[in-house]
Design a protein around this motif. Sequence first.
Motif, PDB file in Angstrom:
ATOM      1  N   THR A 158       9.433   8.229 -26.635  1.00  0.00           N
ATOM      2  CA  THR A 158       8.748   9.189 -25.772  1.00  0.00           C
ATOM      3  C   THR A 158       7.283   9.278 -26.174  1.00  0.00           C
ATOM      4  O   THR A 158       6.387   9.209 -25.329  1.00  0.00           O
ATOM      5  CB  THR A 158       9.419  10.572 -25.845  1.00  0.00           C
ATOM      6  OG1 THR A 158      10.759  10.462 -25.389  1.00  0.00           O
ATOM      7  CG2 THR A 158       8.662  11.601 -25.005  1.00  0.00           C
ATOM      8  N   ALA A 159       7.021   9.412 -27.468  1.00  0.00           N
ATOM      9  CA  ALA A 159       5.643   9.523 -27.958  1.00  0.00           C
ATOM     10  C   ALA A 159       4.817   8.293 -27.592  1.00  0.00           C
ATOM     11  O   ALA A 159       3.632   8.405 -27.268  1.00  0.00           O
ATOM     12  CB  ALA A 159       5.646   9.719 -29.473  1.00  0.00           C
ATOM     13  N   LEU A 160       5.444   7.132 -27.613  1.00  0.00           N
ATOM     14  CA  LEU A 160       4.741   5.888 -27.304  1.00  0.00           C
ATOM     15  C   LEU A 160       4.680   5.593 -25.804  1.00  0.00           C
ATOM     16  O   LEU A 160       4.060   4.614 -25.396  1.00  0.00           O
ATOM     17  CB  LEU A 160       5.423   4.718 -28.022  1.00  0.00           C
ATOM     18  CG  LEU A 160       5.306   4.728 -29.539  1.00  0.00           C
ATOM     19  CD1 LEU A 160       6.244   3.689 -30.156  1.00  0.00           C
ATOM     20  CD2 LEU A 160       3.868   4.481 -29.961  1.00  0.00           C
ATOM     21  N   SER A 161       5.332   6.423 -24.978  1.00  0.00           N
ATOM     22  CA  SER A 161       5.419   6.195 -23.530  1.00  0.00           C
ATOM     23  C   SER A 161       5.953   4.802 -23.231  1.00  0.00           C
ATOM     24  O   SER A 161       5.327   4.009 -22.528  1.00  0.00           O
ATOM     25  CB  SER A 161       4.057   6.410 -22.854  1.00  0.00           C
ATOM     26  OG  SER A 161       3.709   7.763 -22.888  1.00  0.00           O
TER      27      SER A 161
ATOM     28  N   LEU B 226      12.664  17.308 -24.476  1.00  0.00           N
ATOM     29  CA  LEU B 226      11.830  18.513 -24.340  1.00  0.00           C
ATOM     30  C   LEU B 226      11.000  18.740 -25.594  1.00  0.00           C
ATOM     31  O   LEU B 226       9.811  19.076 -25.511  1.00  0.00           O
ATOM     32  CB  LEU B 226      12.713  19.735 -24.046  1.00  0.00           C
ATOM     33  CG  LEU B 226      13.270  19.819 -22.633  1.00  0.00           C
ATOM     34  CD1 LEU B 226      14.308  20.929 -22.542  1.00  0.00           C
ATOM     35  CD2 LEU B 226      12.150  20.018 -21.618  1.00  0.00           C
ATOM     36  N   HIS B 227      11.605  18.549 -26.745  1.00  0.00           N
ATOM     37  CA  HIS B 227      10.883  18.711 -28.010  1.00  0.00           C
ATOM     38  C   HIS B 227       9.739  17.699 -28.090  1.00  0.00           C
ATOM     39  O   HIS B 227       8.599  18.056 -28.440  1.00  0.00           O
ATOM     40  CB  HIS B 227      11.849  18.534 -29.188  1.00  0.00           C
ATOM     41  CG  HIS B 227      11.265  18.869 -30.506  1.00  0.00           C
ATOM     42  ND1 HIS B 227      11.224  20.152 -30.993  1.00  0.00           N
ATOM     43  CD2 HIS B 227      10.691  18.088 -31.447  1.00  0.00           C
ATOM     44  CE1 HIS B 227      10.647  20.156 -32.171  1.00  0.00           C
ATOM     45  NE2 HIS B 227      10.319  18.911 -32.477  1.00  0.00           N
ATOM     46  N   ALA B 228      10.040  16.443 -27.748  1.00  0.00           N
ATOM     47  CA  ALA B 228       8.998  15.411 -27.772  1.00  0.00           C
ATOM     48  C   ALA B 228       7.904  15.714 -26.755  1.00  0.00           C
ATOM     49  O   ALA B 228       6.715  15.480 -27.024  1.00  0.00           O
ATOM     50  CB  ALA B 228       9.613  14.039 -27.515  1.00  0.00           C
TER      51      ALA B 228
ATOM     52  N   TYR C 135       5.249  18.053 -28.055  1.00  0.00           N
ATOM     53  CA  TYR C 135       4.333  17.457 -29.023  1.00  0.00           C
ATOM     54  C   TYR C 135       3.561  16.261 -28.492  1.00  0.00           C
ATOM     55  O   TYR C 135       2.471  15.960 -28.975  1.00  0.00           O
ATOM     56  CB  TYR C 135       5.092  17.053 -30.298  1.00  0.00           C
ATOM     57  CG  TYR C 135       5.368  18.241 -31.169  1.00  0.00           C
ATOM     58  CD1 TYR C 135       4.476  18.627 -32.163  1.00  0.00           C
ATOM     59  CD2 TYR C 135       6.504  19.018 -30.968  1.00  0.00           C
ATOM     60  CE1 TYR C 135       4.710  19.741 -32.937  1.00  0.00           C
ATOM     61  CE2 TYR C 135       6.751  20.133 -31.739  1.00  0.00           C
ATOM     62  CZ  TYR C 135       5.848  20.495 -32.725  1.00  0.00           C
ATOM     63  OH  TYR C 135       6.075  21.610 -33.495  1.00  0.00           O
ATOM     64  N   CYS C 136       4.102  15.583 -27.476  1.00  0.00           N
ATOM     65  CA  CYS C 136       3.492  14.344 -26.988  1.00  0.00           C
ATOM     66  C   CYS C 136       2.784  14.502 -25.654  1.00  0.00           C
ATOM     67  O   CYS C 136       2.031  13.630 -25.255  1.00  0.00           O
ATOM     68  CB  CYS C 136       4.552  13.254 -26.846  1.00  0.00           C
ATOM     69  SG  CYS C 136       5.418  12.913 -28.370  1.00  0.00           S
ATOM     70  N   GLY C 137       3.068  15.584 -24.947  1.00  0.00           N
ATOM     71  CA  GLY C 137       2.411  15.830 -23.672  1.00  0.00           C
ATOM     72  C   GLY C 137       3.319  15.621 -22.483  1.00  0.00           C
ATOM     73  O   GLY C 137       4.327  14.922 -22.552  1.00  0.00           O
ATOM     74  N   ILE C 138       2.927  16.262 -21.399  1.00  0.00           N
ATOM     75  CA  ILE C 138       3.699  16.235 -20.163  1.00  0.00           C
ATOM     76  C   ILE C 138       3.824  14.813 -19.591  1.00  0.00           C
ATOM     77  O   ILE C 138       4.933  14.414 -19.220  1.00  0.00           O
ATOM     78  CB  ILE C 138       3.102  17.208 -19.116  1.00  0.00           C
ATOM     79  CG1 ILE C 138       3.190  18.655 -19.612  1.00  0.00           C
ATOM     80  CG2 ILE C 138       3.774  17.037 -17.755  1.00  0.00           C
ATOM     81  CD1 ILE C 138       4.603  19.189 -19.782  1.00  0.00           C
ATOM     82  N   PRO C 139       2.757  14.008 -19.513  1.00  0.00           N
ATOM     83  CA  PRO C 139       2.934  12.659 -18.947  1.00  0.00           C
ATOM     84  C   PRO C 139       3.965  11.817 -19.712  1.00  0.00           C
ATOM     85  O   PRO C 139       4.812  11.163 -19.101  1.00  0.00           O
ATOM     86  CB  PRO C 139       1.534  12.046 -19.023  1.00  0.00           C
ATOM     87  CG  PRO C 139       0.619  13.229 -18.958  1.00  0.00           C
ATOM     88  CD  PRO C 139       1.334  14.291 -19.758  1.00  0.00           C
TER      89      PRO C 139
ATOM     90  N   ALA D  22       9.662   9.821 -19.971  1.00  0.00           N
ATOM     91  CA  ALA D  22      10.906   9.789 -20.741  1.00  0.00           C
ATOM     92  C   ALA D  22      12.054  10.411 -19.950  1.00  0.00           C
ATOM     93  O   ALA D  22      13.160   9.860 -19.920  1.00  0.00           O
ATOM     94  CB  ALA D  22      10.720  10.516 -22.075  1.00  0.00           C
ATOM     95  N   PHE D  23      11.806  11.548 -19.317  1.00  0.00           N
ATOM     96  CA  PHE D  23      12.854  12.202 -18.531  1.00  0.00           C
ATOM     97  C   PHE D  23      13.302  11.323 -17.359  1.00  0.00           C
ATOM     98  O   PHE D  23      14.501  11.202 -17.091  1.00  0.00           O
ATOM     99  CB  PHE D  23      12.401  13.576 -18.027  1.00  0.00           C
ATOM    100  CG  PHE D  23      12.825  14.698 -18.917  1.00  0.00           C
ATOM    101  CD1 PHE D  23      14.038  15.344 -18.714  1.00  0.00           C
ATOM    102  CD2 PHE D  23      12.022  15.106 -19.960  1.00  0.00           C
ATOM    103  CE1 PHE D  23      14.446  16.377 -19.545  1.00  0.00           C
ATOM    104  CE2 PHE D  23      12.413  16.142 -20.799  1.00  0.00           C
ATOM    105  CZ  PHE D  23      13.625  16.783 -20.596  1.00  0.00           C
ATOM    106  N   LYS D  24      12.351  10.696 -16.673  1.00  0.00           N
ATOM    107  CA  LYS D  24      12.706   9.817 -15.551  1.00  0.00           C
ATOM    108  C   LYS D  24      13.569   8.653 -16.037  1.00  0.00           C
ATOM    109  O   LYS D  24      14.583   8.319 -15.410  1.00  0.00           O
ATOM    110  CB  LYS D  24      11.447   9.272 -14.874  1.00  0.00           C
ATOM    111  CG  LYS D  24      10.716  10.271 -14.021  1.00  0.00           C
ATOM    112  CD  LYS D  24       9.483   9.597 -13.427  1.00  0.00           C
ATOM    113  CE  LYS D  24       8.670  10.504 -12.566  1.00  0.00           C
ATOM    114  NZ  LYS D  24       7.460   9.820 -12.038  1.00  0.00           N
ATOM    115  N   ALA D  25      13.151   8.027 -17.126  1.00  0.00           N
ATOM    116  CA  ALA D  25      13.892   6.884 -17.665  1.00  0.00           C
ATOM    117  C   ALA D  25      15.288   7.309 -18.123  1.00  0.00           C
ATOM    118  O   ALA D  25      16.284   6.646 -17.815  1.00  0.00           O
ATOM    119  CB  ALA D  25      13.112   6.249 -18.825  1.00  0.00           C
TER     120      ALA D  25
END
Length: 132
Positions: free
Chosen positions: A70-73, A100-102, A105-109, A114-117
Amino acid sequence: MSEDKALFDKGLPIRREVLGADYVDESLAKADDFMMGFQRATTAWAWGWAWGDPTLDRKTRSIINLAMLTALSKPHELKLHVTGALTNGVSVEEIKAILLHATAYCGIPAGLEAFKAAHEVLVKEGALPGGK
């Protein structure tokens, strides 16, 4: 036996168990001489060395991977590891909480990707009802 060969041999069954034998075997079969170097490296290092270390259990490793991807998109890789997380006993509610936790810390985009995937995989795997 070289250390890389030993790690490859240790990592291959772990990689197959987590990501699915069909996926892994197809990746290896499609690899030409150029790509086989990467296949050998990822199997030895990520799966033999990192995943093969008994200090953390597989569920914990899956949780960490979901957060890092998630952090790395990296939604393509995240999809693979959502499937692996389900295999390793991570529940849908836990996956949602991790993402949600990520996101916090990592931002909405990054969180949205991550949620879509994850949603795509969870629906495909039957862990969630069909897409809304």
